[in-house]
Motif scaffolding. Structure first.
Motif, PDB file in Angstrom:
ATOM      1  N   PHE A  94       0.818  -1.203   0.000  1.00  0.00           N
ATOM      2  CA  PHE A  94       0.000   0.000   0.000  1.00  0.00           C
ATOM      3  C   PHE A  94       0.861   1.265   0.000  1.00  0.00           C
ATOM      4  CE2 PHE A  94      -2.933   2.875   2.432  1.00  0.00           C
ATOM      5  CZ  PHE A  94      -3.906   2.943   1.466  1.00  0.00           C
ATOM      6  N   GLY A  95       2.062   1.169   0.528  1.00  0.00           N
ATOM      7  CA  GLY A  95       3.014   2.271   0.631  1.00  0.00           C
ATOM      8  C   GLY A  95       4.114   1.857   1.595  1.00  0.00           C
ATOM      9  N   ILE A  96       4.852   2.837   2.100  1.00  0.00           N
ATOM     10  CA  ILE A  96       5.884   2.519   3.084  1.00  0.00           C
ATOM     11  C   ILE A  96       5.258   1.861   4.306  1.00  0.00           C
ATOM     12  CG2 ILE A  96       7.509   3.558   4.706  1.00  0.00           C
ATOM     13  CD1 ILE A  96       8.284   5.529   2.573  1.00  0.00           C
ATOM     14  N   TYR A  97       4.123   2.394   4.726  1.00  0.00           N
ATOM     15  CA  TYR A  97       3.387   1.823   5.844  1.00  0.00           C
ATOM     16  C   TYR A  97       2.263   0.966   5.261  1.00  0.00           C
ATOM     17  CZ  TYR A  97       5.807   5.619   8.193  1.00  0.00           C
ATOM     18  OH  TYR A  97       6.764   6.473   8.652  1.00  0.00           O
ATOM     19  N   ASP A  98       2.424  -0.350   5.292  1.00  0.00           N
ATOM     20  CA  ASP A  98       1.450  -1.259   4.711  1.00  0.00           C
ATOM     21  C   ASP A  98       0.620  -1.904   5.814  1.00  0.00           C
ATOM     22  OD1 ASP A  98       0.395  -2.570   2.340  1.00  0.00           O
ATOM     23  OD2 ASP A  98       1.206  -4.405   3.241  1.00  0.00           O
ATOM     24  N   PRO A  99      -0.721  -1.806   5.740  1.00  0.00           N
ATOM     25  CA  PRO A  99      -1.549  -2.339   6.833  1.00  0.00           C
ATOM     26  C   PRO A  99      -1.456  -3.846   7.011  1.00  0.00           C
ATOM     27  CG  PRO A  99      -2.922  -1.451   5.064  1.00  0.00           C
ATOM     28  CD  PRO A  99      -1.509  -1.129   4.730  1.00  0.00           C
TER      29      PRO A  99
END
Length: 151
Positions: A94-99
């Motif tokens: 999803f991005g650097i912070y992935d859920p």
């Protein structure tokens, strides 16, 4: 006046980056305490990754253009590190912070550690830019008031 303007801008930029990093640390701690779910947290944090990279990159560029080599060399590792993290996001994330991965393999602790490192960096540079701004304003030539020229 150019150096004073540069350091005033650098001071505001580093203050904004400092507040943004505090927001990231608080959001990650809310996730750790289960006040936020992973989807909400990652959505909030990924929204600020590119603006943080741009803010740090613009400041580093202006330091290069104005020939402040020492400050440029101190800033370039943080800019490269942030760009590296943005470029090397695994495909499908999803991005650097992935859920889906933030709770796996200690990613939450790693993100918290990285945020605290950035927090220390921006805090130190906030005071460096404040010092440089004060010095540049004090060393700027000030026209005399003319009172001493009468005698």
């Amino acid at each position: 006046m150019g150096d004073a303007l540069l350091f005033v801008g650098a001071l505001f930029d580093s203050a904004a980056l400092l507040f943004l990093t505090v927001y990231v640390v608080v959001t990650l701690s809310d996730l750790e305490c289960d006040y936020l779910n992973a989807q909400q947290c990652c959505t909030k944090l990924n929204m600020w990754v590119i603006p943080e990279l741009i803010g740090n990159g613009v400041l580093t560029f202006f330091l290069l253009v104005t020939f402040h080599w020492f400050l440029f060399l101190l800033n370039i590792p943080m800019t490269i590190w942030q760009a590296y993290k943005v470029i090397h996001v695994p495909s499908g994330n999803f991005g650097i912070y992935d859920p889906t991965e933030i709770h796996n393999r200690g990613n939450l602790k790693k993100h918290t550690r990285d945020s605290l490192i950035r927090l220390a960096f921006y805090l130190i540079f906030f005071f460096i830019y404040l010092y440089c701004m004060i010095i540049s304003l004090l060393t700027k030539s000030i026209p005399s008031s003319g009172a001493s020229e009468d005698f």
